[in-house]
Design a protein around this motif. Structure first.
Motif, short mmCIF file in Angstrom:
data_model
loop_
_atom_site.label_atom_id
_atom_site.label_comp_id
_atom_site.label_asym_id
_atom_site.label_seq_id
_atom_site.Cartn_x
_atom_site.Cartn_y
_atom_site.Cartn_z
N SER A 37 0.83 -1.20 0.00
CA SER A 37 0.00 0.00 0.00
C SER A 37 0.87 1.25 0.00
CB SER A 37 -0.94 -0.02 1.19
OG SER A 37 -0.21 0.14 2.36
N GLN A 38 2.13 1.14 0.40
CA GLN A 38 2.95 2.35 0.47
C GLN A 38 4.05 2.36 -0.58
OE1 GLN A 38 2.87 4.23 3.84
NE2 GLN A 38 2.47 2.56 5.21
N LYS A 39 3.88 1.50 -1.58
CA LYS A 39 4.95 1.31 -2.55
C LYS A 39 5.43 2.64 -3.16
CE LYS A 39 5.59 -0.79 -7.02
NZ LYS A 39 4.77 -0.02 -7.94
N SER A 40 4.51 3.46 -3.64
CA SER A 40 5.00 4.64 -4.35
C SER A 40 5.64 5.64 -3.40
CB SER A 40 3.92 5.29 -5.22
OG SER A 40 2.76 5.42 -4.48
N LEU A 41 5.15 5.71 -2.19
CA LEU A 41 5.81 6.59 -1.21
C LEU A 41 7.25 6.12 -0.97
CD1 LEU A 41 5.67 8.83 1.01
CD2 LEU A 41 5.21 6.98 2.59
N ILE A 42 7.40 4.81 -0.75
CA ILE A 42 8.73 4.27 -0.47
C ILE A 42 9.67 4.56 -1.64
CG2 ILE A 42 10.03 2.15 0.00
CD1 ILE A 42 7.42 0.99 1.21
N GLU A 43 9.16 4.35 -2.85
CA GLU A 43 9.99 4.62 -4.03
C GLU A 43 10.43 6.08 -4.09
OE1 GLU A 43 8.32 1.35 -7.26
OE2 GLU A 43 7.26 3.24 -7.00
N ASN A 44 9.46 6.97 -3.89
CA ASN A 44 9.77 8.40 -3.96
C ASN A 44 10.83 8.80 -2.96
OD1 ASN A 44 8.21 9.41 -5.98
ND2 ASN A 44 6.39 9.60 -4.70
N VAL A 45 10.64 8.35 -1.72
CA VAL A 45 11.56 8.75 -0.66
C VAL A 45 12.96 8.23 -0.97
CG1 VAL A 45 12.12 8.45 1.77
CG2 VAL A 45 9.77 8.92 1.09
N ILE A 46 13.05 6.97 -1.39
CA ILE A 46 14.38 6.40 -1.66
C ILE A 46 15.03 7.12 -2.84
CG2 ILE A 46 15.63 4.32 -2.37
CD1 ILE A 46 13.79 2.66 -0.69
N ARG A 47 14.23 7.40 -3.89
CA ARG A 47 14.82 8.05 -5.07
C ARG A 47 15.39 9.42 -4.70
NH1 ARG A 47 11.14 10.34 -8.12
NH2 ARG A 47 9.91 8.51 -8.16
N GLU A 48 14.64 10.21 -3.92
CA GLU A 48 15.12 11.53 -3.51
C GLU A 48 16.40 11.43 -2.69
OE1 GLU A 48 14.06 14.97 -3.56
OE2 GLU A 48 13.26 14.10 -5.41
N GLU A 49 16.40 10.48 -1.74
CA GLU A 49 17.59 10.30 -0.91
C GLU A 49 18.80 9.94 -1.75
OE1 GLU A 49 16.72 11.37 2.78
OE2 GLU A 49 18.46 10.09 2.62
N GLU A 50 18.57 9.07 -2.71
CA GLU A 50 19.68 8.66 -3.58
C GLU A 50 20.22 9.86 -4.35
OE1 GLU A 50 17.56 4.92 -5.39
OE2 GLU A 50 19.72 4.70 -5.69
N ALA A 51 19.28 10.62 -4.95
CA ALA A 51 19.72 11.75 -5.77
C ALA A 51 20.52 12.72 -4.92
CB ALA A 51 18.50 12.44 -6.38
#
Ligand code: ATP
Ligand code: MG
Length: 871
Positions: free
Chosen positions: A355-369
């Protein structure tokens, strides 16, 4: 056997032994001051072992999400380098709370492993606590030994010391001897060479511990003494990923179906084959492991941040990014792409991942960048350090600065230096690191004394939903000391109206009054292991007297207003923005409220207005509080209640309803929404990618806010001509301002034009040079402009302008290119020399240079001296 089935069989087995299956508790702990993350299955049951509360079932089984990256159990440095330690792993467990003990625990464990999972018993070794000669002076665990001897031949029983066979959760609390079960999965040839028993507990990757059976029979007190627990408990923990390795006939946890889908995806993203080299293997394992830890934490509501648990999560993710960056050459965000695979694979058992997949993806992508940017900047800084180093060594201090201030990882620094033939002063770095650690340890160290027990705690100890005062007795107290807060007391009452911090709501403040009038101030209230703890600066003279506990009622009612308002805000956001909105955190205190939620873009001011209107409409509807205590979790959800991820709910919950808003909540609320008076949003901002924050006020604070706004408006009006329509008046002023600015510009241009023709007249011929030296009244940019314009119209020109502005002097020198070449004149040199007359300096190019100084009096002399350069 698929990992899914292995997990299921474990739970079913213990269900058949009358255990009830319970869900995993959140991995991130919200209100345990002694622990940031669940590091073992027993953590969620601590309160039962300590006897603070009574469990509904005395036999339970589950799989628990664990994280071992900090504190007493920290495996981070092993992870990826070995094949059987993870940061986040599942611990399968079965528990007895004062029910069965060693006999059943041992025989069931054996039955499950050898009969259900059909592991060859000859590959299994078990250990028994041998006793200790230290001050605990514990004997051999004879009971366990006797039980094991009945099922395992003597040569596969190992006697273990305290380090391996006495389990303690922390420095204090329940503990006891344990029996570990180890497995040898080496080939027959290897087994023939060295017997398995010689490799148990020797860090051999194919002779590993899979299950630990802990026999909880003691409590470790603050002074270090052990006392027998009144009831004996069983706490077992089996590593799920290790079990899968055994049952799937693999040599590494990473070769099981728990990890292979992730590794495949990493292969396809990076183009590197798993198995290609040691370095790349480690990097790939680190990434496959860490993405799990980070994704599960975010699903539990813990975002990466700069402090506390959030910082630990950020560091785990950065470790993964750095391994990719260094060994797999990944220079773009990519770890977030693994989340889809993970949620497909684990989503059945852990729906929060789906249920939180897109949130998790967004947060990780931002942190990575953002961390990749840091790495780029760090590389530049490091290159400069290398350039500046005369002796090809980088000091520990410099490396530490890079690490601490810029977040640049030290092992990357070391690697790059090595590659470039530089040395790192590692000792110096370690010393700096230690200094920092000591500082923060000193700041947070807390020492707690033993509890002094006076009375027992009532079963329903919290009476604060209905009452703000109560006749109470002190149940127990202890002294705690910390550098930050000094000496404090923790007091537990037999019952209390004080709300302990939780669910985002602050703990109550107030007083504990004794019958002779002595008032002990309660500065905060918190919950720990299901006990409500009042923090006080002192103890009453007579701790055994009768007391009255009084909550500060005005603060409490403001807090209640804000708490109810967060529920209405939550409902409003879902109605205005959509049902994707999920609460991600909240902070409710008497002065204001803060609400974090998932949403992909900024909330527009029209949307904010709609939200405000929605909430205020619910306030005006005077909705009554409808509270249901002790209803079952499932029934509440069926009625439409909203539950939060990462929150630990028991079987029976409390549901709070105001009209159509219904949430599971333990906080305190107003009796009627009209008590909130008014709701006003004061801020909207981003907390992380995909997470927005709204700040708001209610009641008195909202009224104060409007009063202040009105006063500001009155003040503005009093300064305006058209006080009836201040908006119009201000917009008129702005228009006027623009047209005045335009006029000034035109006038200045005219002035410059006149000045130019005036100056052209003044140019005199001196020694073959067209010479001009004088004061002008223009700013630096205007002077430069003028000089270059004159230069275009007059050949072989030499100009020295002087000007005075705001008490400072400025010299500007212009020399035609022809003169700089043929007569070797240099404007930079000239202003540097003349600079001394104005007590300043400057420089520039041969054809144009300026000098500033603090002595305008010297301008005339400088201007006169200009001729000497031509002569
Ligand atoms: P080890 O000595 O292998 O680190 P441990 O003694 O720390 O294990 P326990 O604290 O007894 O392990 O935890 C119970 C079980 O959890 C272990 O038997 C093991 O199967 C599993 N386990 C412990 N730590 C990890 C980890 N970091 N990753 C995966 N599984 C683990
Ligand atoms: Mg360990």
């Amino acid at each position: 056997m698929k990992s899914q089935d292995i997990r299921k069989q474990f739970l079913e087995f213990f269900k058949s032994k009358s255990h009830s299956i319970v869900p995993s508790a959140p991995m991130v702990l919200k209100d345990d001051p002694t622990l940031m993350f669940t590091n073992a299955g027993m953590v969620q049951f601590k309160e039962f072992f300590l006897g603070n509360s009574v469990p509904k079932n005395n036999r339970v089984t589950d799989t628990q999400k664990c994280l071992r990256v900090s504190g007493k159990h920290n495996d981070l440095e092993e992870v990826g380098h070995d094949t059987y330690h993870h940061t986040m792993f599942e611990m399968l467990g079965n528990w007895s709370f004062g029910d069965y003990f060693k006999k059943e625990a041992i025989s069931w464990a054996w039955e499950l492993l050898t009969e259900v999972y059909k592991i060859n018993p000859e590959n299994l070794y078990v250990s028994v606590f041998e006793g200790s000669n230290d001050k605990d002076n514990l004997g051999l665990d004879k009971d366990a030994l006797k039980l094991w001897k009945k099922i395992v031949p003597e040569e596969r029983i190992i006697y273990g010391n305290k380090k391996d066979n006495f389990w303690e959760m922390g420095d204090q609390g329940p503990c006891g001897p344990c029996s570990e079960i180890h497995i040898d999965i080496r080939s027959e040839e290897e087994k023939a060479e060295i017997p398995g028993r010689d490799l148990v507990n020797m860090d051999h990757p194919q002779v590993v511990e899979i299950w630990n059976l802990v026999f909880m029979q003691y409590n470790r007190k603050a002074n270090g003494d052990l006392e027998e627990l009144p009831a004996k408990h069983i706490d077992t923990g089996m590593g799920f990923e290790r079990l899968c390795m055994v049952l799937q006939n693999k040599q590494s946890n990473y070769d099981t179906d728990v990890f292979t889908p992730l590794l495949k995806e990493i292969e396809s993203i990076t183009g590197v084959k798993y198995g290609a080299s040691d370095d790349t293997n480690i990097a790939m394992r680190v990434i496959a492991d860490h993405v799990r830890a980070v994704a599960f934490s975010i699903a539990d509501g813990q975002l990466p941040s700069n402090t506390g648990a959030g910082y630990v999560i950020r560091r785990i993710l950065r470790r993964a990014i750095r391994y990719g960056f260094t060994f797999l050459n990944t220079k773009e965000p990519f770890i977030y792409k693994l989340v889809a695979i993970l949620s497909d694979q684990m989503g059945i058992s852990f729906p929060e991942l789906r249920s939180q997949k897109s949130l998790i993806e967004n947060v990780i992508r931002e942190e990575e960048a953002s961390f990749l940017r840091t790495l780029d900047q760090g590389l530049v800084l490091l290159e400069n350090l290398m350039k500046d180093s005369a002796d090809k060594t980088i000091s520990g201090e410099k490396a530490f600065e890079l690490y601490d201030t810029f977040g640049f990882p030290i092992d990357l620094t070391a690697l790059i230096l090595r590659e470039n033939g530089y040395d790192l002063d590692e000792k110096g770095f370690e010393a700096e690191l230690k200094k920092q650690k000591d500082r923060s340890r000193e700041a947070t160290q807390v020492s707690a004394g033993d509890w002094v027990e006076l009375n027992s705690v009532n079963e329903e100890s919290f009476v604060g939903y209905d009452e703000l005062e109560a006749e109470v007795k002190i149940a127990k107290y202890r002294k705690v000391e910390s550098k930050k807060k000094g000496e404090m007391f923790q007091v537990v009452l037999d019952k209390t109206p004080f709300y302990p911090e939780g669910g985002g709501q602050v703990g109550d403040k107030g007083v504990i009054l004794s019958s002779d009038g002595e008032a002990i101030e309660v500065v905060d209230t918190k919950k720990e292991n299901n006990q409500i703890i009042h923090f006080t600066k002192k103890l009453p003279k007579n701790t055994e007297a009768d007391f009255k506990a009084l909550v500060n009622s005005s603060e409490r009612s403001n807090t209640a207003s804000n708490h109810t308002a967060t529920h209405l805000l939550h409902q409003a956001l879902r109605s205005v923005l959509g049902n994707h909105v999920e609460q991600k955190g909240s902070m409710v205190q008497s002065g204001y409220l803060r609400f974090d939620f998932s949403h992909f873009s900024k909330v527009s001011s029209e949307e904010l207005q709609k939200v405000e209107k929605f909430v205020n409409a619910r306030i005006r509807e005077s909705l009554k509080l409808e509270e249901q205590r002790g209803i079952s979790y499932n029934e509440a959800l069926e009625q439409g209640a909203i539950a939060l991820f990462g929150e630990k709910y028991g079987d029976s919950v409390r549901a709070i309803r105001f009209g159509d808003s219904m949430e599971l909540c333990g906080g305190t609320h107003v009796k009627n929404t009209s008590d909130i008076w008014y709701f006003k949003i004061t801020g909207e901002s981003a907390v992380a990618s995909g997470i927005r924050r709204i700040e708001a006020i209610t009641g008195e604070a909202a009224i104060n806010y409007f009063e202040k706004q009105t006063n500001i408006l009155e003040e503005i009006k009093s300064g305006l001509k058209n006080a009836n329509d201040p908006v119009k008046a201000i917009s008129n002023l702005q228009d006027e301002n623009i047209s005045l600015k335009r006029q000034v510009e035109i006038l200045l241009k005219d002035k410059a034009k006149n000045l130019k023709s005036e100056l052209k007249e003044e140019v005199k011929s001196l020694n073959g040079v067209n010479f001009l030296s004088r004061k002008v009244d223009l700013d630096a940019a205007g002077i430069k402009d003028l000089a270059f314009q004159l230069g275009e119209e007059i050949d072989d020109l030499f100009i020295l302008f002087g000007t005075e502005q705001d008490g400072k002097a400025l010299l500007s020198c212009y020399i035609s290119k022809s003169l700089t070449e043929e007569r070797d004149l240099n404007a930079g040199q000239i202003v540097r020399e003349l600079g001394k007359y104005i007590q300043g300096g400057g420089g520039g190019q041969p054809f144009f240079a300026t000098a500033g100084g603090k002595n305008p009096v010297g301008l005339n002399e400088a201007l006169q001296k200009a001729e000497s350069f031509i002569k």
